[in-house]
Motif scaffolding. Structure first.
Motif, short mmCIF file in Angstrom:
data_model
loop_
_atom_site.label_atom_id
_atom_site.label_comp_id
_atom_site.label_asym_id
_atom_site.label_seq_id
_atom_site.Cartn_x
_atom_site.Cartn_y
_atom_site.Cartn_z
N UNK A 567 0.83 -1.17 0.00
CA UNK A 567 0.00 0.00 0.00
C UNK A 567 0.88 1.24 0.00
N UNK A 568 0.42 2.26 -0.71
CA UNK A 568 1.21 3.49 -0.76
C UNK A 568 0.82 4.37 0.41
N UNK A 569 1.84 4.89 1.04
CA UNK A 569 1.60 5.82 2.12
C UNK A 569 1.44 7.20 1.50
N UNK A 570 0.27 7.81 1.65
CA UNK A 570 0.01 9.02 0.87
C UNK A 570 0.89 10.19 1.33
N UNK A 574 5.97 6.54 0.18
CA UNK A 574 6.67 5.26 0.25
C UNK A 574 5.66 4.14 0.18
N UNK A 575 6.14 2.95 -0.14
CA UNK A 575 5.21 1.82 -0.12
C UNK A 575 5.56 0.91 1.04
N UNK A 576 4.54 0.35 1.64
CA UNK A 576 4.79 -0.61 2.71
C UNK A 576 4.04 -1.89 2.39
N UNK A 577 4.69 -2.99 2.70
CA UNK A 577 4.04 -4.27 2.46
C UNK A 577 2.96 -4.47 3.52
N UNK A 578 1.76 -4.77 3.05
CA UNK A 578 0.68 -5.01 4.00
C UNK A 578 0.25 -6.46 4.03
N UNK A 579 0.53 -7.19 2.97
CA UNK A 579 0.18 -8.61 2.94
C UNK A 579 1.32 -9.39 2.31
N UNK A 580 1.48 -10.62 2.74
CA UNK A 580 2.43 -11.49 2.06
C UNK A 580 1.71 -12.13 0.88
#
Ligand code: HEM
Ligand SMILES: [Cu+2]
Lengths: 671, 203, 110
Positions: A567-570, A574-580
């Motif tokens: 998901x992109x952090x608005x 940056x992007x962070x992984x939210x699911x494997x």
């Protein structure tokens, strides 16, 4: 000629349909083959993934044949007055080498990837015409074997891969080699044409929900362009091959100057096909690296729409440049000027792609895995080949370069350094998807470096050789005429030959890697998503079940898989992984689709395809055999038509857990 | 084509979709016809290049029998009408008329092919063999390829009638008739071009 | 060749199969085609002078397009079919005319 789908069905009945069969009865001569795990399943399969693997294995087999032929050529030229091949054998060797590499390795290997991955990338359970797809594969295989059977029946074709008149006439080539060549290519042409129709319809019509054209992975885009090129280029070579067959076997004189014919007719027809053909070979590899580079740069592809559209532009302009292969043939100044300009123009969309790849890597978090290394090597080597291509576009320069080793250097940089490196990138990238195991990294490094060094050692010096005037297709060189110092032809020929064996070793290491990966107990099962990939083919188990997806995903983004994981952090962008990957799949497959119909296996594709070489041998040896072949075609089409595409007893529906066939509902993504 | 069966059953019962809403078979057929344009284009251009090259044997304008060919062209043109009537009957599920028009179309096609056989034999008697001159080779190659296409069409039409009698047409019957119709019309339009470029325009 | 599909995307409906002509209209079309053929053939008997070639080419094109649009339903069908077929046709015309042009084919005729 072209076998079309429609007649197939109908021709049959004219042969006399057994009457009085109830419509609901199982039709067909044979009992419908059922799913099994034995080798027979490979013969009757209509599964695009199995067919993809079969394309791959057969193409690699022909790659080895073509490779041995190449090494024999280089062995002959390693020293002055080479004695390995005599002049006649030398001619056969370079002709068959080129033909094998182009028609039996690069094209079908691209078809292998297209078959396996296009349906997965667009979220389809199958291709549009599964049986025709199988038929296409068998046509390729039988056509290739037919072509190579000439080695045992009086020698291979010897007129060069573009088979110009008058070398193609029976006067200058009395053996049957060229007859095998024309008919064999005709058969593989059927494979390409049916494959093209199948893949285009698949891409246009079988995308999953939300998979708009502009959300398709670039590989699928490039396959689409390639298949359009095939769709329209194959009939042109079909005409040329027919004319040549009629000349050699039935007494016509289409290319015979003495009878008033124009040998340029062949050259035009060949290159109207031939230039689109070079894009047919390179675009799938462009597609592969456009998948690989974003994944290992951890960035989306830079300028996705530009990459897709420049591919389409290449496909378009590629039709207007063919005569640049004929600058030295006396086309006339106007034609030369026109084709020179259009050729320079085509370098533009090609250059655009290179810019896009570089921009994708720019500022990315690069990981230098083996697929990424092959992809980067492609960019570098293709750029060199493209630049020498632009030098041929300048007609006055080309008249110096044509028919020298400089041309050989050019097209090997684009074809080996470009197309083949792209295919190797694809092997390493998708191997865990296809076989659940990752190819070994250490062997992979050796594989890569030997190939890069070998490739540049072999073809780099050829630029020098060519500019110094060494003609291509030259069977021996002598020390006396080799020249002095830096430009000593002998020295560079030796280097090229040494390079070719380095390259050969590199390719063999790939095979070693495959054997090691699959035999060694130490190699662990690959994770579901080993590369942190972005596209749909990774959103199902490895290897995918026969029906590909338990649940057909609904797509809402380009790079759908990535967007489900990250998901992109608005605020910070940056992007962070939210699911494997496993979680994404578990979520997707929570409510598996029911009543999945898969097309049933069939004997008819292989039977129909196997009657084509019979006609081929008939054309060459015996007219009665031709009739037998035609009869076989009619009979097998009859059988094909009588067989419904899904078997009536519906052995695929409803799915019962644990039963054979790919419809079992395994919820575990690693299944 | 039997593949139709799949996509159709799917569409109806299981909601498998087609992205464009169009049938796979029809898309495939149109693409095939687009590809055939390049095949016939190549053959026609070869003929155009070679029609004036007569080292021996008769010249084109000496040998063509325009009134005869006009009649057979007309026959083929009218077979397109009967074909379209068959398609429209099939769409109305009017089986009797569909069969009737299909048979008439096949007969008209057979008349055309018969005319072509007659034409070839009389040309041969007048001294134009396949290998007589470049004009002869390219003429027979072009018209021969077209004739083979018509013959394949006739076989398909007859097969269609036979299959229909035994109720063995898989999938959507109207679509099958339509697809064969497309092929048939295509062969007709190729002849429209050949008739003008080869026969009516003298070299 | 690609953008063509964009706007037909997911139009769930089926093709407009029933927008073709009625049988009677088909017969009219065929009559027109027959009349055009008659004019074509008449060029063999009557001297059209400078209009000879243009007449034949125009008639050929009109007949071709008529069969494709009406008998083959292309006019009423989805545009994608039109794009697919005509891209093949136009490509063929361009490529082969270019090819004949390099032989100065069109110059000999004047
Ligand atoms: C930047 C784009 C390119 C340009 C401007 C270009 C230009 C040319 C020209 C002008 C020739 C003819 C040289 C001669 O025979 O005298 C040629 C030959 C050739 N090119 Fe390219 N080319 C380009 C890209 C490619 C690509 C992408 C491929 C294949 C992947 C390719 C494969 C070939 C081959 C196989 C030949 C040799 C044909 C033969 O046997 O004579 N080229 N190129
Ligand atoms: Cu080229």
């Amino acid at each position: 000629m072209t076998i079309i789908e429609r007649p197939t069905t109908e021709v049959a009945v004219a042969g006399g349909a057994p009457s009085g069969v109830k419509p609901s009865e199982a039709l067909g001569v044979f009992k419908r083959p059922a799913a099994s795990t034995s080798w027979r399943d490979w013969i009757v399969t209509v599964d695009h993934k199995k067919l993809g693997i079969m394309y791959g294995v057969s193409a690699f087999f022909f790659f080895l044949i073509g490779g041995v032929e190449a090494l024999l050529i280089r062995l002959q030229l390693i020293a002055p007055n080479g004695k390995v091949l005599n002049a006649d054998q030398y001619n056969q060797m370079f002709t068959m080498h080129a033909t094998t590499m182009v028609f039996l390795f690069v094209m079908p290997m691209a078809a292998a990837f297209a078959n396996y991955f296009v349906p997965l990338q667009i979220g389809a359970r199958d291709v549009a015409f599964p049986r025709i797809n199988a038929f296409g594969f068998w046509c390729f295989l039988f056509g290739g074997l037919f072509l190579n059977s000439s080695w045992f029946l009086g020698g291979g074709a010897d007129g060069g891969w573009f088979m110009y008149a008058p070398n193609s006439s029976t006067l200058f080539s009395p053996s049957h080699g060229i007859d095998f060549w024309t008919v064999g290519l005709q058969i593989t042409g059927i494979a390409s044409l049916t494959g093209a129709i199948n893949l285009i319809v698949t891409i246009l019509n079988m995308r999953t929900k939300g998979m708009k054209m502009m959300r398709m992975p670039i590989f699928t885009w490039m396959v689409l362009v390639t298949q359009f090129l095939l769709l329209f280029a194959i009939p042109v070579i079909t005409v040329a091959l027919f004319l040549l067959t009629f000349q050699r076997s039935f007494g016509a004189t289409f290319f015979d100057v003495a009878s008033g014919a124009d040998p340029l007719l062949w050259q035009h027809l060949f290159w109207i096909f031939g230039h689109p053909e070079v894009y047919i070979m390179i675009l799938p590899s462009f597609g592969i690296v456009s998948e690989v580079i974003p994944v290992f740069s951890k960035k989306p592809l830079f300028g996705y729409p530009i990459v897709a559209m420049s591919g389409a532009a290449i496909g378009f302009v590629g039709w207007g440049v063919w005569a640049h292969h004929m600058f030295a043939s006396g086309l006339g100044p106007v034609s030369v000027a026109v084709f020179s300009m259009s050729t320079m123009a085509i370098a533009v969309p090609t250059g655009v792609k290179i810019v896009n790849w570089v921009m994708t890597m720019w500022g990315g978090k690069l990981t230098f895995t083996i697929p990424m290394m092959f992809a980067i090597a492609l960019i570098v080597q293709f750029t060199i080949g493209g630049l020498s291509g632009v030098t041929h576009a300048v007609a006055p320069a080309d008249t110096q370069q044509t028919d020298t080793y400089y041309i050989v250097a050019h097209f090997h940089y684009v074809l080996f350094g470009g197309a083949v490196f792209g295919l190797f990138s694809g092997f390493y990238y998708w191997w865990p998807k296809m076989f659940r195991r990752q190819l070994n990294n250490a062997i992979g490094k050796w594989n890569f470096w030997l190939m890069v060094i070998g490739m540049n050692l072999t073809f780099g010096p050829m630029h020098i050789l060519g500019l110094q005037g060494q003609p291509r297709r030259m069977q021996v060189w002598t020390e006396a005429r080799a020249g002095e110092g830096f430009f000593n032809l002998g020295f560079w020929n030796r280097i090229a030959s040494i390079g070719s064996f380095t390259l050969g070793t590199g390719v063999l290491l790939f095979l070693v890697n495959v054997v090691y990966t699959h035999k060694s107990k130490k190699v662990a099962i690959a994770p579901l998503d080993p590369w942190d990939a972005r596209s749909l083919e990774w959103m199902t188990q490895s290897p995918p079940q026969e029906h590909n997806f338990d649940v057909l995903p609904t797509v809402s983004h380009l790079d759908e898989f990535f967007h489900r994981k990250y998901e992109t952090d608005s605020s910070t962008h940056g992007v962070t992984q939210v699911r494997s990957a496993e979680e994404v799949m578990a979520e997707l497959n929570a409510h598996p689709d029911e009543h999945i119909h898969m097309p049933s296996r069939s004997y008819w594709p292989i039977l129909l395809a196997s009657s084509l070489p019979v006609i081929g041998y008939g054309v060459i040896y015996n007219r009665t055999l031709m009739a037998v072949g035609a009869g076989l075609i009619l009979l097998t089409m009859f059988g094909w038509a009588m067989e419904p595409s899904t078997s009536p007893d519906d052995d695929f529906d409803p799915p019962a857990p644990g039963e054979g066939g790919g419809h079992t509902k395994e919820l575990s993504p690693l299944g | 084509m039997a593949e139709t069966a799949i996509s159709h059953d799917h569409d109806a019962s299981h909601g498998a979709h087609s992205s464009t809403g169009l049938s796979n078979n029809k898309l495939g057929m149109w693409m095939f016809l687009g590809s055939e344009c390049l095949l016939f284009g190549g053959l026609i251009s070869t003929y155009m290049l070679y029609k004036g090259r007569v080292n021996s044997g008769p010249q084109p304008n000496k040998i063509f029998d325009i009134p005869f060919t006009s009649v057979s062209s007309f026959v083929l043109l009218m077979s397109s009408l009967t074909m379209v009537l068959a398609v429209s009957a099939a769409q109305r599920k009017d089986e009797r008329n569909m069969n009737l028009w299909l048979i008439i179309t096949a007969l008209l096609g057979a008349t055309f092919v018969g005319g072509q056989v007659y034409e070839f034999t009389s040309f041969y008697r007048e001294g134009l063999g396949f290998t007589t001159s470049l004009f002869g080779s390219s003429f027979y190659t072009l018209t021969g390829f077209h004739g083979v296409h018509v013959s394949v069409g006739i076989i398909m039409l007859m097969a269609l009638v036979g299959m229909n009698r035994n109720n063995r047409i898989p999938g959507d019957r109207a679509e099958v008739v339509e697809l064969i119709g497309l092929y048939w019309h295509f062969v007709d339009i190729v002849w429209i071009v050949i008739f003008t470029l080869v026969y009516l325009i003298p070299s | 060749m690609s953008t063509a599909t964009e706007h037909v995307e997911h139009t769930d409906g089926h093709e407009a199969e029933h927008h073709g002509l009625s049988d009677k209209q088909y017969i009219y079309v065929a009559l027109i085609l027959a009349a055009l053929t008659a004019i074509e053939v008449s060029t063999y008997y009557i001297d059209f002078g400078p209009f000879f070639m243009p007449t034949l080419f125009i008639l050929m094109t009109v007949k071709f397009v008529t069969v494709v649009s009406y008998f083959m339903h292309l006019k009423f069908d989805n545009k994608l079919f039109t794009y697919l077929f005509y891209s093949g046709l136009i490509l063929a015309i361009c490529v082969y005319c270019g090819f004949l042009a390099t032989f100065k084919f069109f110059l000999q005729k004047g």
